[in-house]
Write a protein that holds these residues in place. Structure first.
Motif, PDB file in Angstrom:
ATOM      1  N   VAL A  54      62.898  39.492  59.372  1.00 55.35           N
ATOM      2  CA  VAL A  54      62.007  38.342  59.163  1.00 55.35           C
ATOM      3  C   VAL A  54      62.713  37.049  59.569  1.00 55.35           C
ATOM      4  CG1 VAL A  54      60.763  37.004  57.414  1.00 55.35           C
ATOM      5  CG2 VAL A  54      60.644  39.490  57.384  1.00 55.35           C
ATOM      6  N   VAL A  55      63.981  36.940  59.261  1.00 62.31           N
ATOM      7  CA  VAL A  55      64.758  35.742  59.629  1.00 62.31           C
ATOM      8  C   VAL A  55      64.779  35.577  61.152  1.00 62.31           C
ATOM      9  CG1 VAL A  55      67.116  34.820  59.719  1.00 62.31           C
ATOM     10  CG2 VAL A  55      66.177  35.638  57.547  1.00 62.31           C
ATOM     11  N   VAL A  56      65.096  36.647  61.857  1.00 63.09           N
ATOM     12  CA  VAL A  56      65.212  36.574  63.311  1.00 63.09           C
ATOM     13  C   VAL A  56      63.851  36.344  63.966  1.00 63.09           C
ATOM     14  CG1 VAL A  56      65.774  37.909  65.371  1.00 63.09           C
ATOM     15  CG2 VAL A  56      67.317  37.937  63.420  1.00 63.09           C
ATOM     16  N   ILE A  92      49.620  44.663  56.107  1.00 59.49           N
ATOM     17  CA  ILE A  92      50.934  44.036  55.971  1.00 59.49           C
ATOM     18  C   ILE A  92      51.156  43.043  57.106  1.00 59.49           C
ATOM     19  CG2 ILE A  92      53.431  44.444  55.984  1.00 59.49           C
ATOM     20  CD1 ILE A  92      52.892  47.130  54.613  1.00 59.49           C
ATOM     21  N   LEU A  93      50.773  43.421  58.323  1.00 63.40           N
ATOM     22  CA  LEU A  93      50.954  42.537  59.475  1.00 63.40           C
ATOM     23  C   LEU A  93      50.190  41.225  59.292  1.00 63.40           C
ATOM     24  CD1 LEU A  93      52.150  42.050  62.247  1.00 63.40           C
ATOM     25  CD2 LEU A  93      50.179  43.222  63.230  1.00 63.40           C
ATOM     26  N   THR A 148      49.489  41.922  49.196  1.00 61.43           N
ATOM     27  CA  THR A 148      48.927  43.206  49.622  1.00 61.43           C
ATOM     28  C   THR A 148      48.931  44.245  48.507  1.00 61.43           C
ATOM     29  OG1 THR A 148      51.081  43.955  50.428  1.00 61.43           O
ATOM     30  CG2 THR A 148      49.601  42.866  52.028  1.00 61.43           C
ATOM     31  N   ASN A 149      49.583  43.928  47.404  1.00 64.25           N
ATOM     32  CA  ASN A 149      49.727  44.870  46.288  1.00 64.25           C
ATOM     33  C   ASN A 149      50.442  46.151  46.739  1.00 64.25           C
ATOM     34  OD1 ASN A 149      49.491  45.444  43.549  1.00 64.25           O
ATOM     35  ND2 ASN A 149      47.593  46.577  43.839  1.00 64.25           N
ATOM     36  N   ILE A 150      51.446  45.965  47.590  1.00 62.45           N
ATOM     37  CA  ILE A 150      52.277  47.070  48.076  1.00 62.45           C
ATOM     38  C   ILE A 150      53.701  46.803  47.605  1.00 62.45           C
ATOM     39  CG2 ILE A 150      53.187  48.220  50.142  1.00 62.45           C
ATOM     40  CD1 ILE A 150      50.587  47.371  51.581  1.00 62.45           C
ATOM     41  N   LYS A 151      54.366  47.835  47.114  1.00 62.51           N
ATOM     42  CA  LYS A 151      55.725  47.662  46.598  1.00 62.51           C
ATOM     43  C   LYS A 151      56.617  47.006  47.655  1.00 62.51           C
ATOM     44  CE  LYS A 151      55.762  51.373  43.273  1.00 62.51           C
ATOM     45  NZ  LYS A 151      56.479  52.531  42.746  1.00 62.51           N
ATOM     46  N   LEU A 152      57.510  46.144  47.174  1.00 65.76           N
ATOM     47  CA  LEU A 152      58.408  45.401  48.054  1.00 65.76           C
ATOM     48  C   LEU A 152      59.192  46.329  48.970  1.00 65.76           C
ATOM     49  CD1 LEU A 152      59.614  42.636  48.840  1.00 65.76           C
ATOM     50  CD2 LEU A 152      61.332  43.016  47.086  1.00 65.76           C
ATOM     51  N   ARG A 153      59.707  47.401  48.428  1.00 61.56           N
ATOM     52  CA  ARG A 153      60.484  48.339  49.255  1.00 61.56           C
ATOM     53  C   ARG A 153      59.628  48.897  50.385  1.00 61.56           C
ATOM     54  NH1 ARG A 153      64.602  53.015  48.369  1.00 61.56           N
ATOM     55  NH2 ARG A 153      64.114  54.251  50.171  1.00 61.56           N
ATOM     56  N   ASN A 154      58.350  49.203  50.103  1.00 64.51           N
ATOM     57  CA  ASN A 154      57.467  49.749  51.126  1.00 64.51           C
ATOM     58  C   ASN A 154      57.139  48.710  52.196  1.00 64.51           C
ATOM     59  OD1 ASN A 154      57.528  52.111  49.685  1.00 64.51           O
ATOM     60  ND2 ASN A 154      55.534  51.840  48.754  1.00 64.51           N
ATOM     61  N   VAL A 155      56.979  47.460  51.780  1.00 67.64           N
ATOM     62  CA  VAL A 155      56.778  46.377  52.752  1.00 67.64           C
ATOM     63  C   VAL A 155      58.020  46.264  53.636  1.00 67.64           C
ATOM     64  CG1 VAL A 155      56.532  43.875  53.030  1.00 67.64           C
ATOM     65  CG2 VAL A 155      55.109  45.092  51.359  1.00 67.64           C
ATOM     66  N   ALA A 156      59.183  46.286  53.010  1.00 68.10           N
ATOM     67  CA  ALA A 156      60.443  46.186  53.758  1.00 68.10           C
ATOM     68  C   ALA A 156      60.581  47.339  54.747  1.00 68.10           C
ATOM     69  CB  ALA A 156      61.627  46.152  52.802  1.00 68.10           C
ATOM     70  N   GLU A 157      60.241  48.551  54.324  1.00 68.32           N
ATOM     71  CA  GLU A 157      60.316  49.701  55.233  1.00 68.32           C
ATOM     72  C   GLU A 157      59.363  49.514  56.407  1.00 68.32           C
ATOM     73  OE1 GLU A 157      59.501  52.887  52.480  1.00 68.32           O
ATOM     74  OE2 GLU A 157      61.633  53.198  52.058  1.00 68.32           O
ATOM     75  N   ALA A 158      58.163  48.982  56.146  1.00 70.80           N
ATOM     76  CA  ALA A 158      57.192  48.747  57.224  1.00 70.80           C
ATOM     77  C   ALA A 158      57.724  47.708  58.208  1.00 70.80           C
ATOM     78  CB  ALA A 158      55.855  48.299  56.643  1.00 70.80           C
ATOM     79  N   VAL A 159      58.392  46.687  57.702  1.00 73.88           N
ATOM     80  CA  VAL A 159      58.971  45.660  58.571  1.00 73.88           C
ATOM     81  C   VAL A 159      60.060  46.277  59.448  1.00 73.88           C
ATOM     82  CG1 VAL A 159      60.381  43.551  58.597  1.00 73.88           C
ATOM     83  CG2 VAL A 159      58.370  43.701  57.105  1.00 73.88           C
ATOM     84  N   LEU A 160      60.877  47.152  58.886  1.00 75.42           N
ATOM     85  CA  LEU A 160      61.936  47.791  59.673  1.00 75.42           C
ATOM     86  C   LEU A 160      61.359  48.712  60.743  1.00 75.42           C
ATOM     87  CD1 LEU A 160      64.625  48.590  56.955  1.00 75.42           C
ATOM     88  CD2 LEU A 160      64.547  46.685  58.570  1.00 75.42           C
ATOM     89  N   ILE A 161      60.314  49.448  60.398  1.00 76.37           N
ATOM     90  CA  ILE A 161      59.659  50.312  61.388  1.00 76.37           C
ATOM     91  C   ILE A 161      59.053  49.446  62.489  1.00 76.37           C
ATOM     92  CG2 ILE A 161      57.692  51.870  61.748  1.00 76.37           C
ATOM     93  CD1 ILE A 161      58.349  52.986  58.895  1.00 76.37           C
ATOM     94  N   TRP A 162      58.448  48.343  62.104  1.00 74.51           N
ATOM     95  CA  TRP A 162      57.863  47.406  63.062  1.00 74.51           C
ATOM     96  C   TRP A 162      58.940  46.872  64.003  1.00 74.51           C
ATOM     97  CZ3 TRP A 162      57.772  41.694  62.282  1.00 74.51           C
ATOM     98  CH2 TRP A 162      56.988  41.033  63.230  1.00 74.51           C
ATOM     99  N   GLY A 163      60.102  46.559  63.454  1.00 77.57           N
ATOM    100  CA  GLY A 163      61.195  46.057  64.277  1.00 77.57           C
ATOM    101  C   GLY A 163      61.676  47.074  65.301  1.00 77.57           C
TER     102      GLY A 163
END
Length: 110
Positions: free
Chosen positions: A46-48, A92-93, A68-83
């Motif tokens: 997210v920073v980059v 989430i997007l 989104t009412n989605i657990k933080l860890r799951n949001v983070a995993e989605a961001v990593l997959i997106w990256g």
């Protein structure tokens, strides 16, 4: 009075309960360490990509999770997959884009 078989059984049950509790605590701690690493890596993405500070990246992830009412860890995993793969659940997007857009407007040009 000498110990009885029921006393020994009680001690064994108590020991088994304590072992179970300690094993569960170790499992939870291991999960927390992994989760923390995933969130930290997602903050970096997210920073980059969002041009925000690490503190703002944390807030973005937290707010996306809450919105989104989605657990933080799951949001983070989605961001990593997106990256890595460029794929992210639309919900989430949209929340991420909205939050990063607000960050950009709030911080303004440097």
């Amino acid at each position: 009075m000498p110990p009885t078989d029921s006393d020994a059984d009680s001690v064994a049950d108590s020991d088994a309960d304590q072992i179970f509790r300690l094993q569960e605590q170790v499992r939870q701690l291991k999960e927390a360490v992994v989760s923390h690493a995933v969130v930290d890596q997602a903050i970096g993405v997210v920073v980059v990509l969002g041009g925000v500070t690490p503190d703002e990246g944390w807030v973005v992830l937290k707010e996306v999770s809450q919105h989104t009412n989605i657990k933080l860890r799951n949001v983070a995993e989605a961001v990593l997959i997106w990256g890595r793969a460029g794929v992210m659940p639309p919900q989430i997007l949209a929340a991420l884009e909205d939050r990063l857009g607000r960050c950009a407007r709030l911080s303004g040009p440097l």
